[in-house]
Motif scaffolding. Sequence first.
Motif, PDB file in Angstrom:
ATOM      1  N   ARG A  76       1.054  -1.319   0.058  1.00 10.34           N
ATOM      2  CA  ARG A  76       0.043   0.056  -0.022  1.00 10.34           C
ATOM      3  C   ARG A  76       0.932   1.148   0.000  1.00 10.34           C
ATOM      4  NH1 ARG A  76       0.237  -3.093   4.474  1.00 10.34           N
ATOM      5  NH2 ARG A  76       0.650  -2.052   6.416  1.00 10.34           N
ATOM      6  N   PRO A  77       0.258   2.396  -0.340  1.00  5.09           N
ATOM      7  CA  PRO A  77      -1.019   2.359  -0.990  1.00  5.09           C
ATOM      8  C   PRO A  77      -1.294   1.917  -2.406  1.00  5.09           C
ATOM      9  CG  PRO A  77       0.084   4.469  -1.143  1.00  5.09           C
ATOM     10  CD  PRO A  77       0.937   3.691  -0.555  1.00  5.09           C
ATOM     11  N   VAL A  78      -2.311   1.547  -2.902  1.00  7.60           N
ATOM     12  CA  VAL A  78      -2.638   1.128  -4.041  1.00  7.60           C
ATOM     13  C   VAL A  78      -3.586   2.385  -4.598  1.00  7.60           C
ATOM     14  CG1 VAL A  78      -3.992  -0.318  -5.827  1.00  7.60           C
ATOM     15  CG2 VAL A  78      -2.807  -1.289  -3.848  1.00  7.60           C
ATOM     16  N   VAL A  79      -3.054   3.040  -5.707  1.00 11.08           N
ATOM     17  CA  VAL A  79      -3.785   4.157  -6.049  1.00 11.08           C
ATOM     18  C   VAL A  79      -4.408   3.823  -7.499  1.00 11.08           C
ATOM     19  CG1 VAL A  79      -3.506   6.481  -6.749  1.00 11.08           C
ATOM     20  CG2 VAL A  79      -2.138   5.539  -5.079  1.00 11.08           C
ATOM     21  N   VAL A  80      -5.828   4.208  -7.652  1.00 16.67           N
ATOM     22  CA  VAL A  80      -6.283   3.865  -8.950  1.00 16.67           C
ATOM     23  C   VAL A  80      -6.935   5.011  -9.576  1.00 16.67           C
ATOM     24  CG1 VAL A  80      -8.490   2.503  -9.858  1.00 16.67           C
ATOM     25  CG2 VAL A  80      -7.310   1.388  -8.201  1.00 16.67           C
ATOM     26  N   LYS A  81      -6.818   5.296 -10.728  1.00 19.68           N
ATOM     27  CA  LYS A  81      -7.344   6.170 -11.579  1.00 19.68           C
ATOM     28  C   LYS A  81      -7.783   5.729 -12.980  1.00 19.68           C
ATOM     29  CE  LYS A  81      -6.728  10.833 -13.402  1.00 19.68           C
ATOM     30  NZ  LYS A  81      -5.743  11.872 -13.794  1.00 19.68           N
ATOM     31  N   GLY A  82      -9.108   5.807 -13.024  1.00 23.25           N
ATOM     32  CA  GLY A  82      -9.532   5.305 -14.192  1.00 23.25           C
ATOM     33  C   GLY A  82      -9.512   3.853 -14.364  1.00 23.25           C
ATOM     34  N   ILE A  87       1.025   0.979  -7.170  1.00 25.70           N
ATOM     35  CA  ILE A  87       1.549   0.988  -6.118  1.00 25.70           C
ATOM     36  C   ILE A  87       2.139   2.597  -5.866  1.00 25.70           C
ATOM     37  CG2 ILE A  87       3.036  -0.014  -4.171  1.00 25.70           C
ATOM     38  CD1 ILE A  87       2.672  -2.786  -5.799  1.00 25.70           C
ATOM     39  N   GLY A  88       1.555   3.020  -5.001  1.00 20.13           N
ATOM     40  CA  GLY A  88       1.948   4.705  -4.669  1.00 20.13           C
ATOM     41  C   GLY A  88       3.325   4.781  -3.998  1.00 20.13           C
ATOM     42  N   ARG A  89       4.473   4.002  -4.375  1.00 20.72           N
ATOM     43  CA  ARG A  89       5.816   4.257  -3.832  1.00 20.72           C
ATOM     44  C   ARG A  89       6.649   4.264  -5.051  1.00 20.72           C
ATOM     45  NH1 ARG A  89       5.735   0.746   1.531  1.00 20.72           N
ATOM     46  NH2 ARG A  89       4.012   1.652   2.434  1.00 20.72           N
ATOM     47  N   PRO A  90       7.492   5.309  -4.946  1.00 23.08           N
ATOM     48  CA  PRO A  90       7.503   6.432  -4.082  1.00 23.08           C
ATOM     49  C   PRO A  90       6.283   7.452  -4.347  1.00 23.08           C
ATOM     50  CG  PRO A  90       9.194   6.618  -5.954  1.00 23.08           C
ATOM     51  CD  PRO A  90       8.638   5.063  -6.062  1.00 23.08           C
ATOM     52  N   LYS A  91       6.160   8.468  -3.554  1.00 17.56           N
ATOM     53  CA  LYS A  91       5.169   9.093  -3.502  1.00 17.56           C
ATOM     54  C   LYS A  91       4.780   9.998  -4.850  1.00 17.56           C
ATOM     55  CE  LYS A  91       4.454   9.946   1.263  1.00 17.56           C
ATOM     56  NZ  LYS A  91       4.367  10.848   2.366  1.00 17.56           N
ATOM     57  N   ASP A  92       5.973  10.144  -5.583  1.00 15.25           N
ATOM     58  CA  ASP A  92       5.948  10.964  -6.722  1.00 15.25           C
ATOM     59  C   ASP A  92       5.255  10.146  -7.891  1.00 15.25           C
ATOM     60  OD1 ASP A  92       7.637  13.063  -5.905  1.00 15.25           O
ATOM     61  OD2 ASP A  92       9.272  12.494  -6.510  1.00 15.25           O
ATOM     62  N   ARG A  93       5.160   8.929  -7.715  1.00 19.87           N
ATOM     63  CA  ARG A  93       4.290   8.218  -8.788  1.00 19.87           C
ATOM     64  C   ARG A  93       2.943   8.404  -8.794  1.00 19.87           C
ATOM     65  NH1 ARG A  93       4.552   2.084  -8.827  1.00 19.87           N
ATOM     66  NH2 ARG A  93       4.175   2.530 -10.955  1.00 19.87           N
ATOM     67  N   VAL A  94       2.510   8.640  -7.301  1.00 22.41           N
ATOM     68  CA  VAL A  94       1.048   9.133  -7.232  1.00 22.41           C
ATOM     69  C   VAL A  94       0.656  10.511  -7.924  1.00 22.41           C
ATOM     70  CG1 VAL A  94      -0.707   9.660  -5.290  1.00 22.41           C
ATOM     71  CG2 VAL A  94       0.764   7.706  -4.898  1.00 22.41           C
ATOM     72  N   ARG A  95       1.792  11.285  -7.561  1.00 21.60           N
ATOM     73  CA  ARG A  95       1.513  12.731  -8.192  1.00 21.60           C
ATOM     74  C   ARG A  95       1.332  12.571  -9.646  1.00 21.60           C
ATOM     75  NH1 ARG A  95       2.351  16.780  -5.458  1.00 21.60           N
ATOM     76  NH2 ARG A  95       3.931  15.823  -4.051  1.00 21.60           N
TER      77      ARG A  95
END
Length: 99
Positions: A76-82, A87-95
């Motif tokens: 975690r975190p797993v981040v989903v968009k569409g 997997i949201g690591r490192p945080k820049d991937r989420v951004r």
Amino acid sequence: MSIAEELGAGATVVNYSKTPPDEPTLRWIVDHLEDPITTLVRRDAVFAKMGLTDDDVATADQIVSVLMKTPRLMQRPVVVKGSVAIIGRPKDRVRDLLA
């Protein structure tokens, strides 16, 4: 402040320990994960205590089975968009995904 708030992106947070994903949700995540699916399973002390090895989580079916039995092993975190999951690591991937 979360990255989603910072970017003004709407987000729904699901706490996996209170509301573990069901099998269809896990299969959807596995099918849409941009990362290697084996990275969805945490290799931590619980993994080791259960006597698991990489061979036990090598396929989608194995991953779903293990995570259904022990949700806390989900990375975690797993981040989903569409239709994309990461997997949201490192945080820049989420951004990058939410921007």
